[in-house]
Design an enzyme around this catalytic site. Structure first.
Site, short mmCIF file in Angstrom:
data_model
loop_
_atom_site.label_atom_id
_atom_site.label_comp_id
_atom_site.label_asym_id
_atom_site.label_seq_id
_atom_site.Cartn_x
_atom_site.Cartn_y
_atom_site.Cartn_z
N GLY A 67 0.79 -1.23 0.00
CA GLY A 67 0.00 0.00 0.00
C GLY A 67 0.82 1.28 0.00
N GLN A 68 2.15 1.17 -0.16
CA GLN A 68 2.97 2.38 -0.21
C GLN A 68 2.64 3.14 -1.48
OE1 GLN A 68 7.24 1.71 -0.31
NE2 GLN A 68 7.69 3.84 0.14
N VAL A 70 3.66 6.76 -1.54
CA VAL A 70 4.66 7.82 -1.54
C VAL A 70 5.99 7.11 -1.32
CG1 VAL A 70 5.53 9.85 -0.33
CG2 VAL A 70 3.05 9.53 -0.62
N HIS A 74 8.46 6.77 5.38
CA HIS A 74 7.79 7.61 6.36
C HIS A 74 6.93 6.77 7.29
CE1 HIS A 74 4.96 7.21 3.02
NE2 HIS A 74 3.98 7.48 3.88
N HIS A 76 3.44 7.01 9.80
CA HIS A 76 2.24 7.75 10.17
C HIS A 76 2.04 7.57 11.67
CE1 HIS A 76 0.60 8.32 6.06
NE2 HIS A 76 1.34 7.25 5.81
#
Length: 115
Positions: A67-68, A70, A74, A76
Protein backbone atom coordinates in the site's frame (compact mmCIF):
# COMPACT_ATOMS: atom_id res chain seq x y z
CA UNK A 1 11.61 15.53 10.90
CA UNK A 2 7.88 15.52 11.61
CA UNK A 3 4.93 17.43 10.19
CA UNK A 4 1.14 17.21 10.13
CA UNK A 5 -0.40 15.13 7.33
CA UNK A 6 -2.35 17.23 4.81
CA UNK A 7 -4.97 14.47 4.55
CA UNK A 8 -5.24 13.33 8.15
CA UNK A 9 -6.95 10.13 9.26
CA UNK A 10 -7.57 11.93 12.57
CA UNK A 11 -6.69 15.31 14.09
CA UNK A 12 -2.98 15.35 14.92
CA UNK A 13 -2.03 12.70 12.29
CA UNK A 14 1.69 13.33 11.89
CA UNK A 15 4.25 12.08 9.37
CA UNK A 16 7.78 11.29 10.51
CA UNK A 17 10.41 11.14 7.76
CA UNK A 18 14.20 10.76 7.67
CA UNK A 19 16.23 13.70 6.44
CA UNK A 20 18.00 11.45 3.94
CA UNK A 21 16.11 9.90 1.04
CA UNK A 22 15.29 6.23 1.31
CA UNK A 23 12.60 4.73 -0.89
CA UNK A 24 11.49 2.20 1.72
CA UNK A 25 12.65 0.40 4.85
CA UNK A 26 15.07 -1.74 2.84
CA UNK A 27 16.95 1.37 1.66
CA UNK A 28 16.96 2.98 5.10
CA UNK A 29 20.01 2.40 7.29
CA UNK A 30 19.55 1.02 10.80
CA UNK A 31 20.92 4.27 12.24
CA UNK A 32 18.48 6.38 10.23
CA UNK A 33 15.63 4.07 11.25
CA UNK A 34 16.62 4.56 14.89
CA UNK A 35 16.47 8.34 14.43
CA UNK A 36 13.01 8.06 12.85
CA UNK A 37 11.85 5.81 15.70
CA UNK A 38 13.11 8.27 18.33
CA UNK A 39 11.31 11.10 16.58
CA UNK A 40 8.10 9.05 16.36
CA UNK A 41 8.36 8.40 20.11
CA UNK A 42 8.72 12.13 20.81
CA UNK A 43 5.78 12.92 18.52
CA UNK A 44 3.65 10.30 20.28
CA UNK A 45 4.41 11.90 23.65
CA UNK A 46 3.58 15.37 22.31
CA UNK A 47 0.31 14.16 20.81
CA UNK A 48 -0.65 12.46 24.07
CA UNK A 49 -0.01 15.65 26.04
CA UNK A 50 -1.67 17.98 23.54
CA UNK A 51 -4.65 15.92 22.34
CA UNK A 52 -5.08 13.26 25.03
CA UNK A 53 -6.04 10.47 22.60
CA UNK A 54 -7.33 7.14 23.90
CA UNK A 55 -4.73 5.32 21.79
CA UNK A 56 -2.21 5.75 19.02
CA UNK A 57 -1.36 3.91 15.80
CA UNK A 58 2.02 3.98 14.10
CA UNK A 59 1.83 2.75 10.52
CA UNK A 60 4.25 2.18 7.69
CA UNK A 61 4.10 0.43 4.32
CA UNK A 62 7.11 -0.55 2.19
CA UNK A 63 6.39 -1.44 -1.42
CA UNK A 64 3.30 -0.97 -3.56
CA UNK A 65 2.01 -4.43 -2.60
CA UNK A 66 1.80 -3.18 1.02
CA UNK A 67 0.00 0.00 0.00
CA UNK A 68 2.97 2.38 -0.21
CA UNK A 69 2.03 5.24 -2.51
CA UNK A 70 4.66 7.82 -1.54
CA UNK A 71 8.07 6.36 -2.27
CA UNK A 72 10.03 8.06 0.49
CA UNK A 73 10.20 6.17 3.81
CA UNK A 74 7.79 7.61 6.36
CA UNK A 75 5.80 6.69 9.44
CA UNK A 76 2.24 7.75 10.17
CA UNK A 77 1.63 8.61 13.84
CA UNK A 78 -2.13 8.70 14.30
CA UNK A 79 -3.95 9.65 17.51
CA UNK A 80 -6.88 7.28 18.06
CA UNK A 81 -10.27 7.37 19.78
CA UNK A 82 -12.76 4.55 20.30
CA UNK A 83 -15.15 4.33 17.36
CA UNK A 84 -12.98 6.49 15.07
CA UNK A 85 -13.58 4.08 12.14
CA UNK A 86 -9.86 3.77 11.35
CA UNK A 87 -9.50 0.04 10.78
CA UNK A 88 -6.47 -2.17 11.35
CA UNK A 89 -5.75 -2.41 7.62
CA UNK A 90 -6.26 -6.17 7.35
CA UNK A 91 -8.61 -8.90 8.36
CA UNK A 92 -6.92 -10.97 11.04
CA UNK A 93 -7.15 -14.76 10.68
CA UNK A 94 -5.48 -17.35 12.89
CA UNK A 95 -2.50 -18.95 11.14
CA UNK A 96 -2.07 -22.69 10.84
CA UNK A 97 0.62 -23.97 13.23
CA UNK A 98 2.46 -25.77 10.40
CA UNK A 99 2.61 -22.57 8.40
CA UNK A 100 4.06 -20.68 11.37
CA UNK A 101 6.74 -23.35 11.85
CA UNK A 102 7.65 -23.26 8.15
CA UNK A 103 7.84 -19.47 7.96
CA UNK A 104 9.89 -19.31 11.17
CA UNK A 105 12.39 -21.83 9.72
CA UNK A 106 12.72 -19.83 6.50
CA UNK A 107 13.38 -16.64 8.47
CA UNK A 108 15.91 -18.25 10.80
CA UNK A 109 17.79 -19.67 7.79
CA UNK A 110 18.61 -16.07 6.74
CA UNK A 111 19.55 -14.81 10.19
CA UNK A 112 23.33 -15.45 9.82
CA UNK A 113 23.55 -13.17 6.77
CA UNK A 114 22.10 -10.25 8.74
CA UNK A 115 24.54 -10.41 11.64
Amino acid sequence: MAFLDRSPAAPGHTLVVPRVHARDIWELSEDEHARVARTAHRVARLLKAALQPEGLSIRHASGAAAGQDVFHFHLHVIPRRRGDAIGPGWEAARADDRELVEVRARILAHLPELR
